[in-house]
Scaffold this motif. Structure first.
Motif, short mmCIF file in Angstrom:
data_model
loop_
_atom_site.label_atom_id
_atom_site.label_comp_id
_atom_site.label_asym_id
_atom_site.label_seq_id
_atom_site.Cartn_x
_atom_site.Cartn_y
_atom_site.Cartn_z
N UNK A 118 0.87 -1.13 -0.03
CA UNK A 118 0.05 0.06 -0.12
C UNK A 118 0.75 1.36 -0.18
N UNK A 119 1.99 1.17 1.00
CA UNK A 119 2.72 2.45 0.87
C UNK A 119 3.49 2.43 -0.35
N UNK A 120 4.04 1.43 -1.06
CA UNK A 120 4.86 2.01 -2.30
C UNK A 120 3.83 2.63 -3.34
N UNK A 121 2.49 1.95 -3.39
CA UNK A 121 1.65 2.66 -4.41
C UNK A 121 1.40 4.21 -4.00
N UNK B 175 3.10 6.13 -2.21
CA UNK B 175 4.10 6.92 -2.54
C UNK B 175 4.50 7.41 -3.79
N UNK B 176 4.15 6.72 -4.80
CA UNK B 176 4.66 6.71 -6.26
C UNK B 176 3.63 6.95 -7.24
N UNK B 177 2.20 6.91 -6.67
CA UNK B 177 1.04 6.80 -7.44
C UNK B 177 0.95 8.02 -8.53
N UNK B 178 1.54 9.08 -8.20
CA UNK B 178 1.57 10.37 -8.94
C UNK B 178 2.57 10.30 -9.92
N UNK C 31 8.74 13.85 -0.35
CA UNK C 31 8.29 13.92 -1.84
C UNK C 31 6.78 13.51 -2.06
N UNK C 32 6.30 12.60 -1.01
CA UNK C 32 4.98 12.15 -1.30
C UNK C 32 3.95 13.37 -0.91
N UNK C 33 2.64 13.17 -1.44
CA UNK C 33 1.59 13.98 -1.15
C UNK C 33 1.63 14.17 0.53
N UNK C 34 1.23 15.51 1.20
CA UNK C 34 1.00 15.62 2.48
C UNK C 34 0.32 14.40 3.17
N UNK C 35 -0.89 14.05 2.78
CA UNK C 35 -1.70 13.09 3.28
C UNK C 35 -1.00 11.94 3.65
N UNK C 36 -0.21 11.43 2.41
CA UNK C 36 0.45 10.22 2.36
C UNK C 36 1.79 10.18 3.34
N UNK D 126 5.36 11.37 -10.42
CA UNK D 126 6.43 12.28 -10.89
C UNK D 126 7.96 12.20 -10.54
N UNK D 127 8.79 12.77 -11.27
CA UNK D 127 10.08 12.45 -11.23
C UNK D 127 10.73 12.09 -9.93
N UNK D 128 10.64 13.18 -8.89
CA UNK D 128 10.90 13.21 -7.71
C UNK D 128 10.48 11.77 -6.95
N UNK D 129 9.17 11.58 -7.10
CA UNK D 129 8.74 10.43 -6.49
C UNK D 129 9.14 9.02 -6.97
N UNK D 130 9.30 9.02 -8.25
CA UNK D 130 9.66 7.71 -8.74
C UNK D 130 11.26 7.67 -8.09
N UNK D 131 11.94 8.77 -8.20
CA UNK D 131 13.57 8.63 -7.79
C UNK D 131 13.48 8.35 -6.44
N UNK D 132 12.74 8.99 -5.61
CA UNK D 132 12.95 8.51 -4.02
C UNK D 132 12.19 7.26 -3.76
N UNK D 133 11.02 6.80 -4.38
CA UNK D 133 10.29 5.83 -4.49
C UNK D 133 11.15 4.62 -4.66
#
Lengths: 498, 127
Positions: free
Chosen positions: A146-149, A151-154, A238-243, A156-163
């Protein structure tokens, strides 16, 4: 409803609701109603479970009626019920915040957030209630997937990188976990934790210590303990705030939770010096990172690492007072940390960035937001009369009782430095001159919902502080149960559930 | 556990860890596949000596293999299969975004350490 059904429902309800919410993903209203209703029901169930556990003691359920060495056992003791209630109530507050934030460019995708938060809830419940190591592995995977998705579901470059570093690090820890399970099964013939509590102490000292250290590494990685923490401050911001808020409040805490559970149950007192050194290093490194960085979410992420050190300190003391301190620290930390990230999100809503150097003067424009930040910030630093003071006082008192003076000194120093870095956020965001150039338009769509959810969270942390007395009694009882697990073991091995 | 099994597990874990430390995500994925196989083999091996397939009434109970680790291994295989797919999807997305699939440094962290170096240099200059 029997307590056994209750325990089963706590795991099954959110995962069923997740499926339903996913099926309804194109109908926003129905989807949101299902999500909120399920989380509210789950919170109520966790409340009932806590009340029953306080009155009736520990309850175990054997799924499918299998014997404990073959089947899956779920078990709720005071520690589990207490932390579970706090965790699930926190997820509920975050979901309300997510409802408000989803229209903005920072928001998480609403089609996925609700169902995934429910999957995460189920994983958290399972990891806290499970009575065997392998189901714990499955629960971890449930939380992590659940957390992988999330974190990375948007994507974007930063999220994919840190994900990537987040996923790689956690997958590695999971592989180590599996190998650890194999070693435990080979040496004891069981993965049931109550049986392990009986059989592990009979093993040769090197094997026993080796297993203890191995799981310290596995759970320590999940908990972001020193030196296995660097994935956390990299990926969370890098994730959305809620996440980020959910991750900050829960994920690492699940790691510490199982560490406390496993190492008290199997009597790993010999690891005391190792755990205390790790605790001190975790506190220091975390707060040093917080002092160096220049972004609200980054600073708060480093604080997570630092605060993990305090919980490890409570475990490392291996005394009733120390473990009770760790338990009360859980109860304080989960909501406070989550709320701090939510205010970080509000700052981002307001000014478009969470960087300190691009912020300023917000105390004049949004005084209420300043209050919402100040209360959990002071609480995190451990100032009276907030909940952090209660928790830290308990830990430091336990440290002095155990004559572990070095760790007490470190804990006090880190507290002062935590305050310093909070002052840094305060100066950067709330005081000073507003940033030059036109302020970005404040996004108005559901601002009331955002501020409302955050306020409820802040109020909850104040309630926790005012309930310090009863909470301390509960924590002490939970700590006694953890260090003297006869009731736990008897409940798993002795009782026969129809 | 036979020596061959131990060597196989050690080899899989060793090569797996080696590949995971690579920068390229496609190597990391392969590394995880190997590491996962190593862990599953270890689980299987933890059940004691091999025996007849653990099906009811096919062989005397004493000759059956221990079915519990097999059940655990099966669960672990399913989970690692799903996660490998997720990693591949991530690698593909990274390729779309940047044209390669390398795991990159933490940029913010680099910025902070560059700041510290710059300050150290300035301090040196003032002396």
């Amino acid at each position: 409803m029997t307590t056994e059904t209750l325990i089963g429902l706590l795991v099954a309800l959110p995962i069923a609701a997740a499926g339903l919410a996913l099926a309804l993903r194109t109908l926003p209203r129905a989807r949101d109603v299902v999500t909120i209703a399920a989380l509210a029901a789950e919170t109520a169930l966790a409340g009932v479970l806590l009340a029953r556990t306080i009155n009736d003691g520990t309850t175990a359920v054997r799924l499918g009626g299998w014997a404990p060495d073959l089947g899956i056992v779920l078990i709720a003791d005071l520690f589990a019920a207490l932390v579970l209630l706090v965790a699930i109530a926190t997820i509920l507050v975050v979901e309300v915040f997510a409802l408000g934030q989803r229209r903005t460019p920072w928001g998480a995708n609403p089609e996925l957030t609700g169902p995934l938060l429910l999957v995460l809830t189920s994983g958290v419940a399972l990891s806290m209630l499970t009575g065997d190591l392998f189901t714990l592995f499955v629960a971890f995977e449930l939380i992590l997937v659940a957390s992988y998705v999330l974190l990375t579901h948007r994507s974007e470059a930063a999220q994919v990188r840190s994900g990537m570093s987040y996923v790689v690090m956690n997958l590695f820890a999971s592989a180590l976990f599996l190998i650890g399970v194999a070693v435990v099964y080979r040496s004891t013939g069981t993965v049931n934790m109550a049986l392990l509590a009986e059989r592990l102490p009979e093993l040769d000292e090197p094997v026993r210590v080796g297993i203890g250290l191995w799981f310290l590494v596995v759970f320590g990685t999940k908990a972001a303990a020193f030196p296995l923490f660097s994935w956390l401050p990299d990926s969370y911001p890098t994730a959305p705030t809620t996440v980020t808020a959910v991750f900050a409040g829960l994920l690492t805490k699940v790691g510490v939770y199982v560490l406390v559970r496993f190492h008290t149950l199997t009597g790993m007192e010999t690891l005391q010096p190792v755990i205390l050194v790790v605790a001190a290093a975790t506190m220091l490194v975390g707060v040093a990172g917080a002092l160096a960085h220049n972004d609200v979410k980054r600073i708060l992420s480093f604080h997570i690492v630092s605060q993990i050190g305090y919980m490890l300190m409570g475990l490392g003391l291996f005394s009733v007072a120390g473990i009770a301190g760790a338990v009360i620290f859980f109860v304080h930390h989960i909501p406070v940390k989550t709320v701090l990230f939510l205010t970080g999100g509000l700052i981002e809503e307001e000014t478009g960035t969470s960087r300190l150097s691009d912020n300023g003067g917000l105390a004049m424009r949004r005084p209420f937001l300043a209050v919402l930040f100040a209360i959990p910030a002071l609480s995190l630093a451990g100032l009276p009369p907030f909940s952090g003071f209660v928790a830290k006082f308990a830990l430091i008192d336990a440290g002095i009782d155990a004559r572990s003076i070095p760790i007490v000194v470190v804990a006090l120093a880190v507290s002062a430095l935590t305050l310093l870095s909070m002052v840094k956020i305060w100066m950067g965001v709330f005081w000073g001159a507003p940033p030059r150039g036109p302020a970005p338009p404040a996004t108005e769509p559901r601002r009331r919902l955002l501020v409302g959810a955050t306020s409820i969270g802040v109020a909850a942390t104040l309630v926790i502080a005012s309930l310090a007395g009863p909470l301390w009694n509960l924590s002490e009882r939970a700590a006694n149960e953890l260090l003297e697990p006869t009731a736990y073991i008897n409940e798993v091995l002795g009782s026969v559930t129809p | 556990m036979s020596l061959a099994l131990v060597i196989a597990i050690a080899g899989l874990v060793g090569f797996g860890v080696h590949l995971i430390t690579a920068r390229s995500l496609s190597r990391v994925v392969l590394g995880f596949a190997l590491l996962g196989h190593g862990a599953v083999l270890a689980l299987l091996g933890s059940g004691g000596p091999a025996g007849e397939p653990p099906l009811a009434d096919r062989a005397p109970v004493g000759e059956l293999a221990n079915p519990l680790p097999q059940a655990l291994a099966l669960t672990a295989i399913v989970i690692s299969f799903g996660l490998t797919l997720f990693l591949l999807a991530l690698a593909r997305r990274q390729h779309e975004l940047t044209g390669d699939d390398l795991v990159e440094d933490d940029l913010e962290d680099r910025a902070i350490s560059a700041l510290a170096e710059a300050e150290a240099l300035r301090g040196h200059h003032d002396d």
